[in-house]
Design an enzyme around this catalytic site. Structure first.
Site, PDB file in Angstrom:
ATOM      1  N   THR A 188      13.491 -37.820  -3.721  1.00 33.90           N
ATOM      2  CA  THR A 188      12.226 -37.397  -4.339  1.00 33.90           C
ATOM      3  C   THR A 188      12.377 -35.924  -4.720  1.00 33.90           C
ATOM      4  O   THR A 188      13.255 -35.226  -4.207  1.00 33.90           O
ATOM      5  CB  THR A 188      11.054 -37.541  -3.351  1.00 33.90           C
ATOM      6  OG1 THR A 188      11.348 -36.725  -2.209  1.00 33.90           O
ATOM      7  CG2 THR A 188      10.881 -38.978  -2.899  1.00 33.90           C
ATOM      8  N   GLU A 333       9.798 -44.199  -4.691  1.00 32.97           N
ATOM      9  CA  GLU A 333       9.769 -45.128  -3.560  1.00 32.97           C
ATOM     10  C   GLU A 333       9.543 -46.582  -3.982  1.00 32.97           C
ATOM     11  O   GLU A 333       9.584 -47.487  -3.144  1.00 32.97           O
ATOM     12  CB  GLU A 333       8.662 -44.712  -2.576  1.00 32.97           C
ATOM     13  CG  GLU A 333       8.949 -43.437  -1.798  1.00 32.97           C
ATOM     14  CD  GLU A 333       8.538 -42.147  -2.524  1.00 32.97           C
ATOM     15  OE1 GLU A 333       8.326 -42.208  -3.757  1.00 32.97           O
ATOM     16  OE2 GLU A 333       8.444 -41.105  -1.861  1.00 32.97           O
ATOM     17  N   LYS A 440     -11.829 -30.692  -5.461  1.00 32.61           N
ATOM     18  CA  LYS A 440     -13.032 -30.963  -4.662  1.00 32.61           C
ATOM     19  C   LYS A 440     -14.008 -29.826  -4.887  1.00 32.61           C
ATOM     20  O   LYS A 440     -13.781 -28.702  -4.465  1.00 32.61           O
ATOM     21  CB  LYS A 440     -12.672 -31.083  -3.183  1.00 32.61           C
ATOM     22  CG  LYS A 440     -11.757 -32.254  -2.923  1.00 32.61           C
ATOM     23  CD  LYS A 440     -11.465 -32.437  -1.453  1.00 32.61           C
ATOM     24  CE  LYS A 440     -10.458 -33.554  -1.301  1.00 32.61           C
ATOM     25  NZ  LYS A 440      -9.226 -33.149  -0.650  1.00 32.61           N
ATOM     26  N   TRP A 445     -15.660 -35.000  -6.288  1.00 32.09           N
ATOM     27  CA  TRP A 445     -14.298 -34.920  -6.786  1.00 32.09           C
ATOM     28  C   TRP A 445     -14.284 -34.909  -8.311  1.00 32.09           C
ATOM     29  O   TRP A 445     -14.988 -35.691  -8.954  1.00 32.09           O
ATOM     30  CB  TRP A 445     -13.497 -36.153  -6.349  1.00 32.09           C
ATOM     31  CG  TRP A 445     -13.126 -36.140  -4.910  1.00 32.09           C
ATOM     32  CD1 TRP A 445     -13.471 -35.189  -3.990  1.00 32.09           C
ATOM     33  CD2 TRP A 445     -12.364 -37.136  -4.230  1.00 32.09           C
ATOM     34  NE1 TRP A 445     -12.959 -35.530  -2.770  1.00 32.09           N
ATOM     35  CE2 TRP A 445     -12.279 -36.721  -2.878  1.00 32.09           C
ATOM     36  CE3 TRP A 445     -11.743 -38.307  -4.610  1.00 32.09           C
ATOM     37  CZ2 TRP A 445     -11.589 -37.460  -1.927  1.00 32.09           C
ATOM     38  CZ3 TRP A 445     -11.068 -39.036  -3.660  1.00 32.09           C
ATOM     39  CH2 TRP A 445     -10.982 -38.626  -2.329  1.00 32.09           C
TER      40      TRP A 445
HETATM   41  P1  ADP Z   1       7.530 -36.726  -8.488  1.00 34.78           P
HETATM   42  O1  ADP Z   1       6.649 -36.878  -9.690  1.00 34.78           O
HETATM   43  O2  ADP Z   1       6.815 -36.148  -7.293  1.00 34.78           O
HETATM   44  O3  ADP Z   1       8.830 -36.131  -8.791  1.00 34.78           O
HETATM   45  P2  ADP Z   1       7.980 -39.529  -8.678  1.00 34.78           P
HETATM   46  O4  ADP Z   1       8.779 -39.404  -9.884  1.00 34.78           O
HETATM   47  O5  ADP Z   1       8.367 -40.482  -7.641  1.00 34.78           O
HETATM   48  O6  ADP Z   1       7.900 -38.159  -7.963  1.00 34.78           O
HETATM   49  O7  ADP Z   1       6.527 -39.731  -9.176  1.00 34.78           O
HETATM   50  C1  ADP Z   1       5.630 -40.623  -8.647  1.00 34.78           C
HETATM   51  C2  ADP Z   1       4.244 -40.150  -8.935  1.00 34.78           C
HETATM   52  O8  ADP Z   1       4.028 -39.987 -10.340  1.00 34.78           O
HETATM   53  C3  ADP Z   1       3.190 -41.140  -8.517  1.00 34.78           C
HETATM   54  O9  ADP Z   1       2.926 -41.053  -7.136  1.00 34.78           O
HETATM   55  C4  ADP Z   1       2.012 -40.706  -9.375  1.00 34.78           C
HETATM   56  O10 ADP Z   1       1.340 -39.597  -8.808  1.00 34.78           O
HETATM   57  C5  ADP Z   1       2.669 -40.256 -10.643  1.00 34.78           C
HETATM   58  N1  ADP Z   1       2.591 -41.302 -11.658  1.00 34.78           N
HETATM   59  C6  ADP Z   1       3.518 -42.205 -11.984  1.00 34.78           C
HETATM   60  N2  ADP Z   1       3.097 -42.978 -13.008  1.00 34.78           N
HETATM   61  C7  ADP Z   1       1.855 -42.548 -13.330  1.00 34.78           C
HETATM   62  C8  ADP Z   1       0.882 -42.930 -14.302  1.00 34.78           C
HETATM   63  N3  ADP Z   1       1.110 -43.883 -15.184  1.00 34.78           N
HETATM   64  N4  ADP Z   1      -0.287 -42.260 -14.328  1.00 34.78           N
HETATM   65  C9  ADP Z   1      -0.538 -41.251 -13.455  1.00 34.78           C
HETATM   66  N5  ADP Z   1       0.339 -40.838 -12.529  1.00 34.78           N
HETATM   67  C10 ADP Z   1       1.523 -41.472 -12.464  1.00 34.78           C
END
Ligand code: ADP
Length: 536
Positions: A188, A333, A440, A445
């Site tokens: 991650t 994940e 918040k 929210w």
């Molecule tokens: P990071 O963005 O922290 O590097 P990831 O690539 O695993 O890690 O991203 C996952 C996160 O991206 C999700 O938990 C969510 O917050 C966001 N995400 C993924 N797809 C979408 C979407 N279509 N709309 C909004 N948020 C999204």
């Protein structure tokens, strides 16, 4: 005593996907942009042959099943060969995000215990900076030919990929092993603390890749040409390099050239029908297409996720360019896509505004994945499309624990995503915010995603981001960042009035900060943590 099913038990392995592609779709093309510029093209059969050669190279280097091979690379054909050769040999393909801080790269390479690292020449300066601090790596292999590799200096244990592969035999018997064996590893981004390793099994990837081919998802078959812009160094490019081999679609890999003009040219010249990436990539592509008054000759569909797809962009793709948007959600994940939005029949010919509303949400779970919402006390929340809660996920390709992690992240068998969402009675899910991004204010929210969406509807706005900043009276208030379109004029009051005409009064920020660009992370997402550091 129930009767056992009387079917063969054969493990789901990535070598099986490669062998299937070679046997069924041997002449299907892979087109790949070399790091130094030109396009390279060959077939699935050629790729399978080179994967066998690479498997022999890894063996000759002394690597064994379970060993980890890192990559710091773009989407290209050598990286693709490595995907199959490494995992197919029972080793682990560890894709590293080149845009991580060098200290984090060192951390993940050492944490994963990479023995060999494959890298593209454009990342040579990074490799040079980190190599001395990665003592377990016994070979740094430049994904290029002898000439381009010879030009690099200061990298220890350096090899040219093509030289190694071309000298190796193309005969290799893929081993058979348990389908739960680790195949790939992705960390991650580690915006809070050290990056955490997500270890994908063969079973998870194969099941997810098959699902990606479903008509409601990517619809991959030899009739399609797919261009994954989503990087192979992050979440296996949403499993597209595997799914295209399952379905037999022509695969176009863009290498390092990800700007709007280069992507457009590649889409047109290769007859791309479907693409996949994060919204910021599509923003740049459409800006180029609009500026030069172009049309898409073959592009029919785009899969988008990683962050929320703005409604204004959905509208442009669908209505102006007749490109269908499929908006999905997933995370490192979840191996690949966990939910996807595809217009239901009743809406296919419905009013445009209703289509955009539907597609601005993140869709429904694919078979094999389940989601639910819980409140702060972990109690289930009704699926009423209104009540917000933390999104929990489980399924065949959802993580059960982090690599070398001490504590299970699961709560009663579900993975807590850190996303706030709603789910309606029909199963349609809508991400409202990340837990850490939600604003918040006075006990209520505000969804930063919703505010950004509205700001992006203003014709002078190219990019928008909203963060919460401390406020003595309300706890937090929204702060809006705007990047204007080139040569557009826009002042604070105008955008605030625009917002006031569209959202509740208490949602309207007091302040707007105009920037030339927003900070983007390694996967093209807006880095709100950076904005917070600068402006909180
Ligand atoms: P990071 O963005 O922290 O590097 P990831 O690539 O695993 O890690 O991203 C996952 C996160 O991206 C999700 O938990 C969510 O917050 C966001 N995400 C993924 N797809 C979408 C979407 N279509 N709309 C909004 N948020 C999204």
């Amino acid at each position: 005593m129930p009767q056992a099913g009387l079917m063969m038990e054969l493990p789901l392995l990535l070598s099986g996907v490669l062998q299937h592609a070679e046997a069924q779709f041997g002449q299907v093309e892979v087109v790949s942009r070399e790091t130094h510029g030109p396009l390279f093209r060959y077939t699935y059969a050629d790729c399978a042959q080179r994967a066998r050669q690479l498997a022999n190279v890894l063996q000759a280097l002394g690597l064994q099943a379970g060993d980890v091979v890192g990559s710091i690379a773009w989407n290209n054909h050598r990286h693709l060969e490595a995907y199959y050769a490494v995992s197919g040999s029972g080793m682990v393909m560890h894709t590293c995000n080149p845009r991580l801080h060098p200290d984090q790269l060192i951390y993940i390479i050492n944490h994963a215990e990479d023995r060999v690292v494959l890298f593209d020449a454009s990342f040579a300066p990074i490799v040079k900076a980190i190599a001395a601090k990665c003592p377990r790596v016994m070979a740094w292999v430049c994904l290029s030919d002898a000439t381009h590799t010879a030009a690099l200096e200061g990298i220890p244990h350096l090899h040219a990929y093509d030289t190694l592969v071309e000298q190796a035999s193309d005969q290799f018997e893929w081993p058979t092993f348990d389908e739960r064996t680790a195949a790939a590893l992705c960390y991650t981004s580690g915006t809070t603390g050290n990056p955490k390793g997500v270890m994908y099994s063969h079973r998870a990837i194969v099941l997810s890749a098959i699902t990606c081919c479903m008509p409601g998802l990517l619809n991959l078959s030899p009739h399609e040409t797919i261009l994954p812009v989503v990087p192979m160094f992050h979440i296996n490019a949403w499993c597209i390099p595997y799914a295209s081999f399952v379905g037999g679609a022509k695969l176009v890999l863009p290498g390092p050239k990800l700007d709007g003009a280069s992507l457009y040219e590649l889409m047109e010249s290769e007859g791309v029908t479907i693409s996949a990436g994060v919204p910021t990539i599509w923003q740049a592509l459409l800006a180029h297409v609009e500026q030069h008054q172009l049309r898409f000759r073959t592009m029919r569909r785009t899969a988008v996720g990683g962050s929320a797809m703005p409604k204004a962009l959905i509208a442009k793709f669908m209505d102006t360019y007749q490109v269908e948007v499929r908006h999905g959600w997933g995370m490192t994940e979840t191996t690949a896509v966990a939910t996807i939005g595809t217009l239901p029949p009743a809406l296919s010919h419905g009013p445009a505004a209703a289509q955009h509303d539907y597609l601005a949400k993140q869709g429904k779970t694919v078979h094999g994945v389940s989601i639910k919402l819980v409140d702060e006390n972990g109690q289930d929340i009704p699926r009423d499309g209104q009540t917000q809660g933390e999104l929990m996920v489980r399924g065949h390709w959802i993580l059960s624990g982090y690599y070398k992690g001490e504590k299970s992240p699961l709560v009663n068998g579900w993975f807590p995503t850190g996303d706030i969402a709603t789910i309606d009675a029909d199963g349609l899910m809508n991400i409202r915010d990340r837990v850490k991004d939600v604003i918040k204010t006075g006990g209520e929210w505000i969804s930063s995603i919703d505010l950004e969406n509205v700001a992006l509807e203003h014709p002078a706005v190219a990019m928008a981001a909203v963060i919460g900043v401390e406020d003595p009276k309300w706890g937090e208030r929204p702060l809006l960042f705007i990047v204007r379109k080139p040569s557009a004029s826009l002042e604070s009051q105008e955008i605030l009035d625009f917002l006031a005409s569209k959202v509740a009064k208490w949602w309207v920020p007091e302040r707007v900060v105009f920037l030339d660009a927003l900070p983007l992370g390694g996967t093209g997402k807006i880095q709100k943590s950076e904005l917070r550091k600068l402006h909180s």
